[in-house]
Design a protein around this motif. Structure first.
Motif, PDB file in Angstrom:
ATOM      1  N   UNK A  77      43.315  45.916  41.615  1.00 24.11           N
ATOM      2  CA  UNK A  77      42.597  47.130  41.202  1.00 24.11           C
ATOM      3  C   UNK A  77      41.458  46.842  40.222  1.00 24.11           C
ATOM      4  N   UNK A  78      41.022  45.590  40.138  1.00 29.09           N
ATOM      5  CA  UNK A  78      39.874  45.256  39.291  1.00 29.09           C
ATOM      6  C   UNK A  78      38.603  45.840  39.907  1.00 29.09           C
ATOM      7  N   UNK A 114      33.940  49.859  43.287  1.00 29.16           N
ATOM      8  CA  UNK A 114      35.150  49.938  44.107  1.00 29.16           C
ATOM      9  C   UNK A 114      36.260  49.108  43.459  1.00 29.16           C
ATOM     10  N   UNK A 115      37.529  49.467  43.670  1.00 29.78           N
ATOM     11  CA  UNK A 115      38.631  48.647  43.172  1.00 29.78           C
ATOM     12  C   UNK A 115      38.909  47.485  44.124  1.00 29.78           C
ATOM     13  N   UNK A 116      39.109  46.302  43.566  1.00 34.01           N
ATOM     14  CA  UNK A 116      39.389  45.130  44.376  1.00 34.01           C
ATOM     15  C   UNK A 116      40.788  44.597  44.136  1.00 34.01           C
ATOM     16  N   UNK A 168      46.209  46.489  47.335  1.00 38.16           N
ATOM     17  CA  UNK A 168      45.427  45.779  46.329  1.00 38.16           C
ATOM     18  C   UNK A 168      46.062  44.458  45.897  1.00 38.16           C
ATOM     19  N   UNK A 169      47.107  44.043  46.607  1.00 37.11           N
ATOM     20  CA  UNK A 169      47.755  42.764  46.288  1.00 37.11           C
ATOM     21  C   UNK A 169      47.009  41.571  46.880  1.00 37.11           C
ATOM     22  N   UNK A 170      45.961  41.843  47.646  1.00 38.63           N
ATOM     23  CA  UNK A 170      45.079  40.799  48.178  1.00 38.63           C
ATOM     24  C   UNK A 170      43.639  41.235  47.947  1.00 38.63           C
ATOM     25  N   UNK A 171      42.714  40.308  48.075  1.00 34.67           N
ATOM     26  CA  UNK A 171      41.297  40.665  47.937  1.00 34.67           C
ATOM     27  C   UNK A 171      40.897  41.623  49.065  1.00 34.67           C
ATOM     28  N   UNK A 172      40.020  42.573  48.761  1.00 33.58           N
ATOM     29  CA  UNK A 172      39.503  43.442  49.826  1.00 33.58           C
ATOM     30  C   UNK A 172      38.625  42.638  50.776  1.00 33.58           C
TER      31      UNK A 172
END
Length: 198
Positions: free
Chosen positions: A48-49, A43-45, A126-130
């Motif tokens: 978007x990592x 998943x992207x975190x 995606x500007x914060x952690x999921x």
């Protein structure tokens, strides 16, 4: 960052506290559905990592005569349906929090294939952690549209605070107790996001 430190400390405490539940759920899955016990998916975190999210498996691997997996609602039965309905399937994500890949509160990490479908505003999720839970989850979860979810996610990005996180955690607890908004209005799981209508 203070939030990240508090997340990791709380995750470690809860993993130790909930160890008996981890064992019981793992044994139930192994007994009723077999291996594997965990479901892991990319998943992207944050920014978007890509990372691997952990969940307890809730669906069987049953296939039709052509060797294709059956529909989600046909594979989500028995103990898997109970685990999903009580949100126990989310517990392994405490390890994602411990590793710093997720937070307790934030936009839910979605599928990689959605990245190319977001508009510029939606990408800001995606500007914060999921998170394990988020503002969208306590305001409808799978019972609202994708566009509404993304609006809630971006609103959280712009308004995040310690007290908002506490409010979301409390609202999540109430949702789990009531077992509300687990499914969408038309299927056992949320339909895939296929892009914006506008």
């Amino acid at each position: 960052m203070l939030k990240s430190l508090l997340d990791k400390l709380l995750a470690l405490f809860l993993i130790i506290l909930l160890l008996p539940i981890y064992i019981i759920v793992s044994l139930l899955i192994c007994w009723k559905m077999g291996q594997p016990i965990l479901f892991r998916q990319k998943r992207p975190g944050y920014k978007e990592k890509i990372f691997g999210i952990y969940k307890f498996r809730t669906m069987t691997n049953e296939k039709d005569i052509n060797g294709e997996l059956l529909l989600d609602e046909q594979r989500l039965v028995g103990v898997g349906k109970f685990i999903r309905g009580t949100s126990l399937d989310e517990l392994p994500q405490l390890f994602n929090v411990l590793k710093g890949e997720m937070s307790f509160v934030g936009p839910r990490p979605l599928l990689i294939e959605y990245l190319s479908l977001y508009n510029d505003e939606q990408k800001r999720r995606h500007d914060v952690k999921p998170g394990i839970t988020g503002w969208a989850q306590v305001n409808g979860r799978n019972a609202i549209s994708w566009e509404q979810k993304f609006e809630y996610d971006v609103w959280y990005v712009d308004n995040q605070s310690f007290w908002l996180d506490m409010k979301i955690l409390w609202m999540t607890f109430l949702k789990v107790v009531k077992r509300s908004d687990i499914s969408s209005s038309s299927s056992a799981t949320m339909e895939k996001f296929r892009g914006n209508n506008k």
